[in-house]
Design a protein around this motif. Structure first.
Motif, short mmCIF file in Angstrom:
data_model
loop_
_atom_site.label_atom_id
_atom_site.label_comp_id
_atom_site.label_asym_id
_atom_site.label_seq_id
_atom_site.Cartn_x
_atom_site.Cartn_y
_atom_site.Cartn_z
N ASN A 280 26.44 -54.00 -19.09
CA ASN A 280 26.31 -55.38 -18.60
C ASN A 280 27.07 -55.65 -17.31
O ASN A 280 27.46 -56.78 -17.04
CB ASN A 280 26.78 -56.39 -19.67
N LEU A 281 27.26 -54.63 -16.49
CA LEU A 281 28.02 -54.82 -15.26
C LEU A 281 27.15 -55.49 -14.21
O LEU A 281 26.06 -55.06 -13.91
CB LEU A 281 28.49 -53.45 -14.74
N ALA A 282 27.65 -56.59 -13.67
CA ALA A 282 26.98 -57.29 -12.57
C ALA A 282 28.00 -57.52 -11.49
O ALA A 282 29.17 -57.78 -11.77
CB ALA A 282 26.40 -58.61 -13.06
N ARG A 283 27.56 -57.43 -10.24
CA ARG A 283 28.46 -57.62 -9.11
C ARG A 283 27.92 -58.72 -8.20
O ARG A 283 26.74 -58.85 -8.02
CB ARG A 283 28.64 -56.33 -8.31
N VAL B 239 31.37 -59.57 -11.95
CA VAL B 239 31.44 -60.89 -12.58
C VAL B 239 31.03 -60.87 -14.05
O VAL B 239 31.40 -61.76 -14.80
CB VAL B 239 30.57 -61.93 -11.83
N ARG B 240 30.26 -59.90 -14.47
CA ARG B 240 29.83 -59.86 -15.87
C ARG B 240 30.10 -58.47 -16.44
O ARG B 240 29.43 -57.51 -16.11
CB ARG B 240 28.34 -60.19 -15.96
N TYR B 241 31.13 -58.40 -17.26
CA TYR B 241 31.50 -57.14 -17.89
C TYR B 241 32.24 -57.47 -19.18
O TYR B 241 32.56 -58.62 -19.45
CB TYR B 241 32.36 -56.28 -16.95
N ASP B 242 32.51 -56.49 -19.97
CA ASP B 242 33.18 -56.65 -21.26
C ASP B 242 34.66 -56.95 -21.02
O ASP B 242 35.47 -56.03 -20.88
CB ASP B 242 32.99 -55.38 -22.09
N THR B 243 35.02 -58.23 -20.95
CA THR B 243 36.40 -58.62 -20.65
C THR B 243 37.37 -58.28 -21.78
O THR B 243 38.57 -58.19 -21.54
CB THR B 243 36.49 -60.12 -20.33
#
Length: 112
Positions: A107-110, A74-78
Protein backbone atom coordinates in the motif's frame (compact mmCIF):
# COMPACT_ATOMS: atom_id res chain seq x y z
CA UNK A 1 7.05 44.49 -16.32
CA UNK A 2 5.43 42.36 -19.03
CA UNK A 3 8.44 40.05 -18.99
CA UNK A 4 8.17 39.61 -15.23
CA UNK A 5 4.44 38.88 -15.45
CA UNK A 6 5.07 36.30 -18.18
CA UNK A 7 7.70 34.72 -15.94
CA UNK A 8 5.26 34.44 -13.02
CA UNK A 9 2.58 32.87 -15.24
CA UNK A 10 5.12 30.36 -16.59
CA UNK A 11 6.32 29.49 -13.08
CA UNK A 12 2.76 29.07 -11.86
CA UNK A 13 1.99 26.70 -14.73
CA UNK A 14 5.13 24.71 -14.09
CA UNK A 15 4.33 24.34 -10.41
CA UNK A 16 0.77 23.19 -10.98
CA UNK A 17 1.72 20.66 -13.70
CA UNK A 18 4.65 19.06 -11.89
CA UNK A 19 4.71 16.03 -9.60
CA UNK A 20 7.25 17.40 -7.16
CA UNK A 21 6.75 20.09 -4.54
CA UNK A 22 7.90 23.42 -5.96
CA UNK A 23 8.31 26.96 -4.73
CA UNK A 24 9.51 30.35 -5.92
CA UNK A 25 11.46 32.97 -3.95
CA UNK A 26 11.43 36.37 -5.61
CA UNK A 27 14.57 38.49 -5.53
CA UNK A 28 14.45 41.70 -3.49
CA UNK A 29 14.09 44.62 -5.94
CA UNK A 30 16.79 47.28 -5.84
CA UNK A 31 19.47 45.11 -4.26
CA UNK A 32 22.70 44.43 -6.14
CA UNK A 33 22.27 41.14 -7.97
CA UNK A 34 24.98 38.50 -7.44
CA UNK A 35 22.91 35.32 -7.78
CA UNK A 36 20.15 33.69 -5.76
CA UNK A 37 20.39 33.23 -2.00
CA UNK A 38 18.60 30.33 -0.35
CA UNK A 39 19.22 29.08 3.20
CA UNK A 40 22.21 31.39 3.49
CA UNK A 41 23.96 30.01 0.40
CA UNK A 42 24.53 32.00 -2.80
CA UNK A 43 23.75 30.13 -6.03
CA UNK A 44 24.88 31.29 -9.49
CA UNK A 45 22.61 32.26 -12.38
CA UNK A 46 21.16 29.38 -14.34
CA UNK A 47 20.25 25.76 -13.65
CA UNK A 48 21.25 24.12 -10.36
CA UNK A 49 20.99 20.35 -10.77
CA UNK A 50 20.97 19.50 -7.06
CA UNK A 51 21.29 21.53 -3.88
CA UNK A 52 22.40 20.09 -0.54
CA UNK A 53 18.67 20.05 0.40
CA UNK A 54 17.74 17.81 -2.55
CA UNK A 55 16.21 20.51 -4.74
CA UNK A 56 16.58 21.22 -8.47
CA UNK A 57 16.52 24.98 -9.07
CA UNK A 58 16.68 27.69 -11.69
CA UNK A 59 18.11 31.05 -10.69
CA UNK A 60 17.58 34.28 -12.61
CA UNK A 61 17.53 37.99 -11.83
CA UNK A 62 13.83 37.90 -10.84
CA UNK A 63 13.65 34.77 -8.67
CA UNK A 64 14.86 31.31 -7.77
CA UNK A 65 12.45 28.49 -8.60
CA UNK A 66 13.04 25.11 -7.01
CA UNK A 67 11.36 21.70 -7.04
CA UNK A 68 12.08 18.79 -4.74
CA UNK A 69 13.89 15.77 -6.15
CA UNK A 70 12.01 13.40 -3.86
CA UNK A 71 8.49 12.16 -3.28
CA UNK A 72 7.01 11.86 0.19
CA UNK A 73 5.38 8.56 1.21
CA UNK A 74 1.80 9.17 2.39
CA UNK A 75 0.09 5.78 2.57
CA UNK A 76 1.93 2.95 4.27
CA UNK A 77 1.59 0.66 7.28
CA UNK A 78 2.26 3.19 10.06
CA UNK A 79 1.95 0.50 12.74
CA UNK A 80 4.79 -1.66 11.43
CA UNK A 81 6.76 0.72 9.19
CA UNK A 82 8.56 4.04 9.44
CA UNK A 83 9.88 6.63 6.99
CA UNK A 84 13.54 7.58 6.83
CA UNK A 85 15.17 10.13 4.50
CA UNK A 86 18.38 9.43 2.61
CA UNK A 87 20.08 12.75 1.80
CA UNK A 88 22.66 10.86 -0.25
CA UNK A 89 19.95 9.49 -2.58
CA UNK A 90 17.47 12.37 -2.08
CA UNK A 91 14.64 9.98 -1.36
CA UNK A 92 12.49 8.60 1.44
CA UNK A 93 12.51 4.92 2.26
CA UNK A 94 9.69 3.13 4.07
CA UNK A 95 11.23 0.40 6.22
CA UNK A 96 10.06 -1.98 8.91
CA UNK A 97 10.36 -0.54 12.40
CA UNK A 98 11.74 -3.78 13.83
CA UNK A 99 14.16 -4.33 10.89
CA UNK A 100 15.12 -1.10 9.04
CA UNK A 101 17.17 -3.16 6.55
CA UNK A 102 13.89 -4.41 5.00
CA UNK A 103 11.63 -2.20 2.87
CA UNK A 104 7.85 -1.96 3.38
CA UNK A 105 6.05 -2.12 0.05
CA UNK A 106 2.40 -2.88 0.77
CA UNK A 107 0.00 0.00 0.00
CA UNK A 108 2.90 2.39 -0.55
CA UNK A 109 1.88 5.67 -2.16
CA UNK A 110 4.09 8.70 -2.73
CA UNK A 111 3.19 12.32 -3.18
CA UNK A 112 5.45 14.99 -4.66
Amino acid sequence: MKRFLAFLVAVGSTVSLSDAQCFVHLQIPGRPYKGCTMNGKLYPLGHIERTENCLRCNCNEAAIQCCSLFFTPVRYDTKNCKVIFSKKRCNYDVVYKDDPSKMCYSNLARVG
